[in-house]
Design a protein around this motif. Structure first.
Motif, mmCIF file in Angstrom:
data_model
loop_
_atom_site.group_PDB
_atom_site.id
_atom_site.type_symbol
_atom_site.label_atom_id
_atom_site.label_comp_id
_atom_site.label_asym_id
_atom_site.label_seq_id
_atom_site.Cartn_x
_atom_site.Cartn_y
_atom_site.Cartn_z
ATOM 1 N N ALA A 170 0.834 -1.201 0.000
ATOM 2 C CA ALA A 170 0.000 0.000 0.000
ATOM 3 C C ALA A 170 0.869 1.251 0.000
ATOM 4 C CB ALA A 170 -0.928 -0.004 1.206
ATOM 5 N N LYS A 171 2.021 1.178 0.685
ATOM 6 C CA LYS A 171 2.955 2.310 0.711
ATOM 7 C C LYS A 171 3.552 2.544 -0.678
ATOM 8 C CE LYS A 171 2.842 2.804 5.291
ATOM 9 N NZ LYS A 171 2.268 3.996 5.961
ATOM 10 N N VAL A 172 3.789 1.461 -1.403
ATOM 11 C CA VAL A 172 4.341 1.579 -2.760
ATOM 12 C C VAL A 172 3.323 2.255 -3.674
ATOM 13 C CG1 VAL A 172 5.279 0.334 -4.737
ATOM 14 C CG2 VAL A 172 5.755 -0.473 -2.424
ATOM 15 N N ARG A 173 2.076 1.879 -3.530
ATOM 16 C CA ARG A 173 1.022 2.501 -4.352
ATOM 17 C C ARG A 173 0.957 4.003 -4.076
ATOM 18 N NH1 ARG A 173 -1.720 -2.412 -2.601
ATOM 19 N NH2 ARG A 173 -1.777 -3.869 -4.373
ATOM 20 N N GLN A 174 1.061 4.374 -2.817
ATOM 21 C CA GLN A 174 1.069 5.799 -2.466
ATOM 22 C C GLN A 174 2.301 6.489 -3.041
ATOM 23 O OE1 GLN A 174 0.296 6.584 1.791
ATOM 24 N NE2 GLN A 174 -0.622 4.564 1.908
ATOM 25 N N ALA A 175 3.433 5.784 -3.005
ATOM 26 C CA ALA A 175 4.675 6.351 -3.544
ATOM 27 C C ALA A 175 4.548 6.599 -5.043
ATOM 28 C CB ALA A 175 5.846 5.413 -3.254
ATOM 29 N N VAL A 176 3.965 5.651 -5.755
ATOM 30 C CA VAL A 176 3.758 5.813 -7.198
ATOM 31 C C VAL A 176 2.873 7.021 -7.465
ATOM 32 C CG1 VAL A 176 2.690 4.798 -9.248
ATOM 33 C CG2 VAL A 176 4.118 3.377 -7.760
ATOM 34 N N PHE A 177 1.787 7.140 -6.702
ATOM 35 C CA PHE A 177 0.850 8.245 -6.884
ATOM 36 C C PHE A 177 1.544 9.593 -6.677
ATOM 37 C CE2 PHE A 177 -2.272 11.220 -5.013
ATOM 38 C CZ PHE A 177 -3.165 11.300 -6.071
ATOM 39 N N LEU A 178 2.309 9.711 -5.599
ATOM 40 C CA LEU A 178 2.981 10.979 -5.302
ATOM 41 C C LEU A 178 4.087 11.275 -6.315
ATOM 42 C CD1 LEU A 178 3.212 10.746 -1.420
ATOM 43 C CD2 LEU A 178 1.932 12.451 -2.726
ATOM 44 N N ALA A 179 4.801 10.238 -6.745
ATOM 45 C CA ALA A 179 5.869 10.450 -7.729
ATOM 46 C C ALA A 179 5.286 10.920 -9.050
ATOM 47 C CB ALA A 179 6.665 9.159 -7.923
#
Length: 270
Positions: free
Chosen positions: A66-75
């Protein structure tokens, strides 16, 4: 008669003039819109840096997908704020690759690898002489090829091209990971498309010069040795892997490699 002809000519000239003016205004409007869009796209580098910093913190907790998905979104938000930032582009490709490799959702996986490849292409276009963009572009190409129902010979060639470029620019990158990627490629690809166990071993052994503490590289080298019946060498790599002091920046990868190496060791003993 002459008067009528003159009037017709005047009307015709007037219509031409109006048409030319209209076209000129249309072109000017399009140019202005493009300039405005470009200005908006590269409007806020500071915001892009802030978004990327937040994304990197989340990626550091990547064992939680879930943290990776958030990271992708913010990037991706960072990329929208500054489309000309090379570091943003290749990190989007990196985050997408990790998501594609670890999700259990087929659609999410395919979208991640596809979007990661596009971000990698952007990075390569922005800085063709830097290795990170080439590496993550090649990695996402590999993800697409591995999960494709009908992988094409061109996909193998694309991966070879990108990883070959990385080796020319910086063969030490990520502790020899370009050699590891080529090793995986030759280990997994069908023979008809370039698969070759010996080439896999050669590349993985070259990578070991720079990745003595690269847990995943040692795992894949053990797999390659096992594929050609060199089980004693495979066991040695696993034993080395399990005694490594992992790099704090790569703890998730070390845990993953350790788990898979134990499974392989059990298979070798069986």
């Amino acid at each position: 008669m002459t008067t009528n002809v003159t009037q017709v000519n005047k009307k015709s000239n007037k219509m031409r003039l109006l048409l030319v003016v209209g076209l000129a205004l249309m072109v000017l409007s399009n140019v202005t819109a493009c300039r405005r869009q470009r200005a908006e796209t590269v409007a806020d580098p500071k915001a892009a840096e802030a978004k990327l910093a937040e994304a990197e913190k989340l990626y550091g907790q990547r064992e939680d997908l879930a943290k990776v998905r958030q990271a992708v979104f913010l990037a991706r938000q960072a990329q929208q704020a500054n489309s000309g930032n090379y570091d943003v582009a290749w990190k989007v490709a990196q985050f997408d690759y990790y998501l594609g490799e670890h999700t259990n959702d087929d659609r999410e996986r395919d979208d991640a690898f596809r979007d990661g490849a596009e971000a990698g292409k952007t990075a390569v276009r922005l800085q063709p002489d830097k290795p990170e963009g080439h590496f993550w572009l090649g990695a996402n190409y590999g993800g697409v090829a591995e999960h494709s129902l009908v992988p094409s010979p061109s996909s193998v060639s694309n991966i070879e091209t990108e990883m070959g470029t990385v080796l020319k620019l910086n063969e030490e990158l990520y502790h020899g990971s370009a050699y590891m990627a080529l090793g995986q490629l030759y280990l997994k690809a069908p023979r008809i498309m370039g698969g070759d166990y010996q080439k896999a071993i050669e590349n993985l052994e070259k990578g070991l010069r720079f990745g003595i503490n690269n847990s995943l590289l040692r795992l894949h080298l053990a797999e390659a040795y096992h594929a050609v019946g060199r089980d004693a060498d495979a066991r040695k790599q696993i034993e080395e892997l399990l005694t490594l002091t992992p790099d704090p920046n790569y703890l998730p990868e070390h845990k993953e490699a350790s788990k898979k190496s134990k499974q392989l060791m059990a298979q070798l003993r069986g």
